[in-house]
Design a protein around this motif. Structure first.
Motif, mmCIF file in Angstrom:
data_model
loop_
_atom_site.group_PDB
_atom_site.id
_atom_site.type_symbol
_atom_site.label_atom_id
_atom_site.label_comp_id
_atom_site.label_asym_id
_atom_site.label_seq_id
_atom_site.Cartn_x
_atom_site.Cartn_y
_atom_site.Cartn_z
ATOM 1 N N MET B 60 0.812 -1.222 0.000
ATOM 2 C CA MET B 60 0.000 0.000 0.000
ATOM 3 C C MET B 60 0.843 1.269 0.000
ATOM 4 O O MET B 60 0.404 2.285 -0.506
ATOM 5 N N VAL B 61 1.996 1.240 0.647
ATOM 6 C CA VAL B 61 2.824 2.437 0.669
ATOM 7 C C VAL B 61 3.858 2.357 -0.446
ATOM 8 O O VAL B 61 4.321 1.263 -0.775
ATOM 9 N N PRO B 62 4.278 3.435 -1.038
ATOM 10 C CA PRO B 62 3.775 4.795 -0.851
ATOM 11 C C PRO B 62 2.437 5.011 -1.556
ATOM 12 O O PRO B 62 2.127 4.312 -2.510
ATOM 13 N N LEU B 63 1.668 5.992 -1.076
ATOM 14 C CA LEU B 63 0.373 6.273 -1.682
ATOM 15 C C LEU B 63 0.557 6.732 -3.128
ATOM 16 O O LEU B 63 1.534 7.389 -3.467
ATOM 17 N N ASP B 64 -0.439 6.351 -3.917
ATOM 18 C CA ASP B 64 -0.408 6.709 -5.337
ATOM 19 C C ASP B 64 -1.107 8.061 -5.522
ATOM 20 O O ASP B 64 -2.271 8.115 -5.880
ATOM 21 N N TYR B 65 -0.332 9.147 -5.258
ATOM 22 C CA TYR B 65 -0.950 10.478 -5.294
ATOM 23 C C TYR B 65 -1.443 10.852 -6.681
ATOM 24 O O TYR B 65 -2.393 11.593 -6.829
ATOM 25 N N THR B 66 -0.778 10.334 -7.714
ATOM 26 C CA THR B 66 -1.127 10.765 -9.075
ATOM 27 C C THR B 66 -2.535 10.335 -9.462
ATOM 28 O O THR B 66 -3.153 10.944 -10.320
ATOM 29 N N SER B 67 -3.054 9.281 -8.791
ATOM 30 C CA SER B 67 -4.377 8.807 -9.194
ATOM 31 C C SER B 67 -5.476 9.727 -8.674
ATOM 32 O O SER B 67 -6.600 9.667 -9.163
ATOM 33 N N TYR B 68 -5.143 10.578 -7.665
ATOM 34 C CA TYR B 68 -6.217 11.372 -7.066
ATOM 35 C C TYR B 68 -6.912 12.279 -8.071
ATOM 36 O O TYR B 68 -8.132 12.189 -8.230
ATOM 37 N N PRO B 69 -6.150 13.156 -8.796
ATOM 38 C CA PRO B 69 -6.874 14.038 -9.724
ATOM 39 C C PRO B 69 -7.519 13.280 -10.875
ATOM 40 O O PRO B 69 -8.537 13.735 -11.418
ATOM 41 N N ILE B 70 -6.963 12.112 -11.249
ATOM 42 C CA ILE B 70 -7.490 11.419 -12.429
ATOM 43 C C ILE B 70 -8.857 10.805 -12.128
ATOM 44 O O ILE B 70 -9.843 11.093 -12.794
ATOM 45 N N SER B 71 -8.914 9.951 -11.110
ATOM 46 C CA SER B 71 -10.171 9.217 -10.927
ATOM 47 C C SER B 71 -10.808 9.422 -9.558
ATOM 48 O O SER B 71 -12.025 9.312 -9.439
ATOM 49 N N ILE B 72 -10.011 9.702 -8.533
ATOM 50 C CA ILE B 72 -10.598 9.689 -7.191
ATOM 51 C C ILE B 72 -11.426 10.936 -6.933
ATOM 52 O O ILE B 72 -12.525 10.863 -6.381
ATOM 53 N N HIS B 73 -10.913 12.109 -7.364
ATOM 54 C CA HIS B 73 -11.584 13.353 -7.002
ATOM 55 C C HIS B 73 -13.031 13.380 -7.498
ATOM 56 O O HIS B 73 -13.953 13.671 -6.735
ATOM 57 N N GLY B 74 -13.217 13.050 -8.785
ATOM 58 C CA GLY B 74 -14.566 13.077 -9.350
ATOM 59 C C GLY B 74 -15.497 12.135 -8.614
ATOM 60 O O GLY B 74 -16.645 12.483 -8.286
ATOM 61 N N ALA B 75 -14.980 10.930 -8.306
ATOM 62 C CA ALA B 75 -15.816 9.942 -7.631
ATOM 63 C C ALA B 75 -16.157 10.400 -6.227
ATOM 64 O O ALA B 75 -17.255 10.132 -5.722
ATOM 65 N N MET B 76 -15.211 11.113 -5.589
ATOM 66 C CA MET B 76 -15.451 11.606 -4.237
ATOM 67 C C MET B 76 -16.578 12.629 -4.228
ATOM 68 O O MET B 76 -17.457 12.598 -3.364
ATOM 69 N N ILE B 77 -16.538 13.544 -5.235
ATOM 70 C CA ILE B 77 -17.599 14.542 -5.349
ATOM 71 C C ILE B 77 -18.942 13.835 -5.556
ATOM 72 O O ILE B 77 -19.961 14.198 -4.959
ATOM 73 N N GLU B 78 -18.902 12.779 -6.403
ATOM 74 C CA GLU B 78 -20.123 12.025 -6.661
ATOM 75 C C GLU B 78 -20.666 11.413 -5.369
ATOM 76 O O GLU B 78 -21.871 11.448 -5.104
#
Lengths: 265, 267
Positions: B60-78
């Motif tokens: 799990m470490v290190p966190l995959d920061y690059t994925s946040y703007p690609i897929s996580i942020h939109g899904a989080m807003i959803e």
């Protein structure tokens, strides 16, 4: 009568004017609804189409199919086992953690880390904890038990700690004045004051573990949830209805029993 | 019992009370023993767990920061949309049921029971199960998630709101009634000001719970961050999984802080 109505001109101000804050709240909600519906691509037609499907779904769910009762009963039994074992360990661990987290009995060097741990247990949904445990200990009841132990700690240890913080300190001082040890203080001064509430919390937790134990199976952590999820995926909606009815019956029986327990204590 | 016996020995509970307690203890112990003996647990898996956990954390470490703007942020807003819309939609159904369930507004016992039935059945079924049912109706996606959250919350909001309504001070209500106020005016000017603080705190509390719940609904396909989590997990992208878990954690903490702030200001 005529004289009375004359004295009430229509210009009188409404004594209950709607305040600007409530108008603002309504405006914000409406604006949000429009914004979110447009970004999510929700339309009213989709909602109507979905509800149109509901009679088809219901007709496939009823009559419920109880023919695979062996599978159903073994799943329910496993859910019950998960709920009972995890409640037992969860409550026992919570008793100690609750004592350690009570700020009036413990120095802050003990209570703050314990509180942090309890908050960590509470902040994740049981299903997410279940995913991690399924990875760690494999599919099956063990993952469900560990998950619900953690979920119980997050909820019940906090309530235990709060109940202990609310006790009257006079009795603690009286017992301490006799020269009693720490354990005696806990047993004779703290426990009698909080025991009834503990029973209430514990029976509530057993209830909620029973509900959650029927769900953790969806991610593979044992119990009826796995059977339910695969029945959904195979579109066996009549079997789904049978499972759901059994779960609801189980939960109602559990609530009934915990009411009896609360009345006894 | 003679007075002599009472003087000899003091007992806190009567004989039947002790018997009942003993019966409860006996049932509990036998239930635990039964579960312990019959549950199918492979002990080797438990011994193995610490090393498996270490293995998981290493992946799990290190966190995959690059994925946040690609897929996580939109899904989080959803996910936040699902929680908020679900909570708003709940109110449409929970307020009438709460009014029907409160005995001081609806004097009919039958109607109280009918409302109670709906409230209890909403609570008895887990939100994931509601989500599965609504996926069968609406297909996978956000709408099923919103409906699942909405229907699941009815029981909670309706029950607490009905209790708040039942506890209002009837003095104001009687005063309003004496002025000849209509049913609607009594509701808005008599009940509402007294119920309002409880109402806002119930809704905010439920929104907080719904943020947590909507984060997992995607595991069964009902939209939001759970879908991304499920995909990442099925593809063994553990660094992305940990990034998602950390973002859920942050959002949950922020939601709780926001709720506490609003409650302090409002109530």
């Amino acid at each position: 009568m005529a004289g009375l109505t004359q004295g009430l001109p229509s210009k009188t101000e409404n004594p209950f004017k709607s305040s600007w804050t409530s108008r603002a709240i309504i405006a914000v909600i409406v604006a949000y609804l429009i914004y979110s519906f447009s970004t999510l691509g929700l339309t009213f037609e989709r909602l109507l189409i979905g509800f149109g499907e509901s009679d088809r779904l219901l007709s496939r769910m009823f009559p419920p199919d109880f023919s695979r009762s062996g599978l159903l009963l073994s799943g329910i039994a496993e859910s019950l086992q998960i709920a009972i074992i995890s409640s037992f360990f969860g409550i026992v661990i919570s008793l100690f953690l609750g004592l350690l987290a009570a700020r009036n009995l413990m120095p802050s060097i003990v209570s703050i880390p314990v509180r942090g741990f309890i908050a960590l247990c509470r902040s994740f949904h049981p299903v997410i904890i279940a995913i991690l445990f399924v990875k760690a200990v494999g599919f099956g009841a063990l993952a469900g038990i560990l998950t619900l132990v953690f979920a119980s700690i997050g909820f019940i240890a906090k309530l235990f700690a709060e109940a202990i913080e609310e006790i009257s300190f006079k009795q603690v001082e009286a017992i301490r004045a006799t020269g009693a040890s720490f354990v005696s203080v806990i047993v004779y001064a703290v426990m009698p004051q909080v025991f009834t509430r503990f029973i209430g919390f514990a029976s509530y937790q057993l209830d909620s573990n029973l509900r959650n134990s029927t769900m953790v199976g969806i991610v593979g952590a044992g119990g009826i949830g796995g059977t339910l999820f695969s029945a959904f995926q195979r579109f066996d909606y009549d079997f789904v209805a049978a499972i759901l009815m059994t779960i609801i019956a189980l939960i109602l029986v559990g609530e009934f029993l915990s009411n009896i327990v609360r009345r006894v204590f | 019992m003679t007075t002599q016996m009472i003087d000899e020995q003091w007992q806190r509970f009567t004989f039947s009370e002790r018997l009942a307690r003993f019966a409860v203890y006996l049932c509990l112990v036998s239930a635990i023993v039964w579960s312990w003996q019959t549950v199918e647990v492979i002990p080797e898996f438990l011994y193995d767990a610490p090393s498996q956990f270490m293995d998981m954390f290493e992946r799990m470490v290190p966190l995959d920061y690059t994925s946040y703007p690609i897929s996580i942020h939109g899904a989080m807003i959803e996910t936040l949309h699902i929680a908020t819309l679900g909570t708003l939609f709940t109110l449409v159904l929970a307020i009438p049921l709460a009014l029907l369930n409160a005995p001081n507004i609806t004097p009919s016992k039958t109607l109280n029971w009918i409302a109670q039935f709906f409230l209890v059945s909403s609570r008895s079924v887990n939100s994931l199960v509601w989500a599965l049912l609504f996926i069968a109706l609406f297909g996978p996606g956000v709408l099923a998630g919103i409906m699942a959250i909405a229907i699941r919350s009815i029981g909670f909001v309706g029950k607490l709101l009905a209790e708040a309504i039942a506890e209002v001070n009837m003095g104001t209500i009687e005063a309003l009634r004496a002025t000849g106020a209509s049913w609607g005016s009594i509701l808005v000017k008599g009940y509402w000001p007294q119920v309002m603080p409880a109402f806002y705190s119930i809704v905010l509390f439920r929104w907080d719970i719904n943020v947590r719940e909507s984060a997992v609904l995607g595991l069964v396909g009902a939209g939001g961050i759970g879908v991304v989590l499920n995909d990442a997990q099925n593809l063994f992208e553990w660094q992305k999984v940990s990034m998602i878990l950390v973002s859920i954690f942050v959002v949950v903490i922020v939601a709780e802080a926001v709720v506490i702030q609003i409650r302090n200001r409002l109530i």
